[in-house]
Design an enzyme around this catalytic site. Structure first.
Site, mmCIF file in Angstrom:
data_model
loop_
_atom_site.group_PDB
_atom_site.id
_atom_site.type_symbol
_atom_site.label_atom_id
_atom_site.label_comp_id
_atom_site.label_asym_id
_atom_site.label_seq_id
_atom_site.Cartn_x
_atom_site.Cartn_y
_atom_site.Cartn_z
ATOM 1 N N HIS A 1 86.395 31.278 79.002
ATOM 2 C CA HIS A 1 85.931 30.812 80.312
ATOM 3 C C HIS A 1 86.318 31.794 81.419
ATOM 4 O O HIS A 1 85.559 31.995 82.376
ATOM 5 C CB HIS A 1 86.543 29.451 80.636
ATOM 6 C CG HIS A 1 85.715 28.286 80.213
ATOM 7 N ND1 HIS A 1 84.421 28.074 80.630
ATOM 8 C CD2 HIS A 1 86.014 27.225 79.413
ATOM 9 C CE1 HIS A 1 83.951 26.953 80.102
ATOM 10 N NE2 HIS A 1 84.895 26.416 79.361
ATOM 11 N N CYS B 1 82.126 21.310 75.248
ATOM 12 C CA CYS B 1 82.699 21.858 76.477
ATOM 13 C C CYS B 1 82.481 20.869 77.609
ATOM 14 O O CYS B 1 81.400 20.285 77.742
ATOM 15 C CB CYS B 1 82.039 23.199 76.817
ATOM 16 S SG CYS B 1 82.665 23.971 78.325
ATOM 17 N N HIS C 1 88.529 29.338 73.410
ATOM 18 C CA HIS C 1 87.522 28.693 74.254
ATOM 19 C C HIS C 1 87.898 28.789 75.727
ATOM 20 O O HIS C 1 87.072 29.178 76.570
ATOM 21 C CB HIS C 1 87.392 27.229 73.828
ATOM 22 C CG HIS C 1 86.370 26.442 74.590
ATOM 23 N ND1 HIS C 1 85.237 25.931 74.004
ATOM 24 C CD2 HIS C 1 86.316 26.060 75.892
ATOM 25 C CE1 HIS C 1 84.524 25.284 74.913
ATOM 26 N NE2 HIS C 1 85.165 25.342 76.071
ATOM 27 N N GLU C 2 89.150 28.458 76.046
ATOM 28 C CA GLU C 2 89.566 28.456 77.452
ATOM 29 C C GLU C 2 89.714 29.871 78.006
ATOM 30 O O GLU C 2 89.368 30.130 79.164
ATOM 31 C CB GLU C 2 90.866 27.671 77.617
ATOM 32 C CG GLU C 2 90.773 26.208 77.208
ATOM 33 C CD GLU C 2 89.625 25.459 77.881
ATOM 34 O OE1 GLU C 2 89.260 25.806 79.028
ATOM 35 O OE2 GLU C 2 89.089 24.528 77.255
#
Length: 223
Positions: free
Chosen positions: A177, A131, A173-174
């Site tokens: 966030h 990351c 993953h994004e």
């Protein structure tokens, strides 16, 4: 069980002011690192806090920051902006064996607004993941290997799309966030490695050797 993050305390006006300051600076902003509160907050849904021209300019800037890092995705909170917006793009050359094992195919540039995903089926895959907000570290994360993504495009049109393999990993993953989650929340912590150790020892197409040597998932294949 993962703890639910609190909503950002930023008002729409504060979000817009933050974006305007970043855009007016004329330089690439730094990527916020772990420990900053914005990475542990639920980002605000985009609901017109920015003018369309500001949104377009922000997306272009995020793409430049992502390329400069370099990375394959960047979420607005990583620039200190608690807004549900992320950019994705994976055009890097990967050797054929690694691409085949990891299901890694090129991902054309995509900007996603207010995204949410759901797993499709019961398949999963475990690989090392890094990351831009945890510089210098990588760890193994098991994720669904196929997801359905609901999102809005920058023009305000609702869209749906399915992703598999490495593309599905980037999407998750994004999007995580924007919910105040980092990959280490889902990682096998015994696998945690510096980039130097990963490059020297564990950068194989799959995680079997790392699992055996570091004592995690010893009998579990990478997919």
């Amino acid at each position: 069980m993962l703890q639910l993050a609190k909503p950002t305390p930023f008002s729409p006006a504060q979000i817009r002011e933050t974006v305007q300051e970043i855009l007016a600076s004329g330089v690439l902003p730094p990527i916020v690192q772990a420990g900053h509160p914005v990475l542990r907050q639920q980002a605000a849904e985009y609901s017109g806090q920015l003018r369309s021209s500001e949104l377009e300019e922000l997306i272009l800037l995020m793409r430049r920051v992502m390329h400069d890092a370099p990375g394959v995705g960047l979420a607005a909170p990583q620039l200190g902006i608690p807004l549900q917006l992320a950019v994705l793009e994976d055009r890097y050359d990967v050797d054929p064996e690694t691409a085949a094992v990891r299901g890694r195919a090129p991902l054309e540039f995509l900007a996603i607004v207010n995204p949410s995903y759901q797993a499709v089926g019961h398949g999963s895959a475990a690989f090392y993941e890094g990351c831009l907000s945890l510089q210098g570290l990588q760890a193994v994360v098991s994720r669904p290997d196929r997801v359905h993504l609901d999102f809005t495009d920058p023009g305000g049109m609702p869209r749906q799309q399915e992703f598999s393999g490495w593309q599905a990993r980037i999407v998750q993953h994004e999007t995580d966030h924007l919910r105040g989650m980092l990959y280490i929340d889902k990682a096998e912590l015994r696998s945690l490695s510096t980039n130097a150790e990963y490059g020297a020892r564990w950068c194989h197409p799959d995680i079997r050797l790392a699992g055996q040597e570091l004592g995690f998932l010893p009998d579990t294949p990478s997919a």
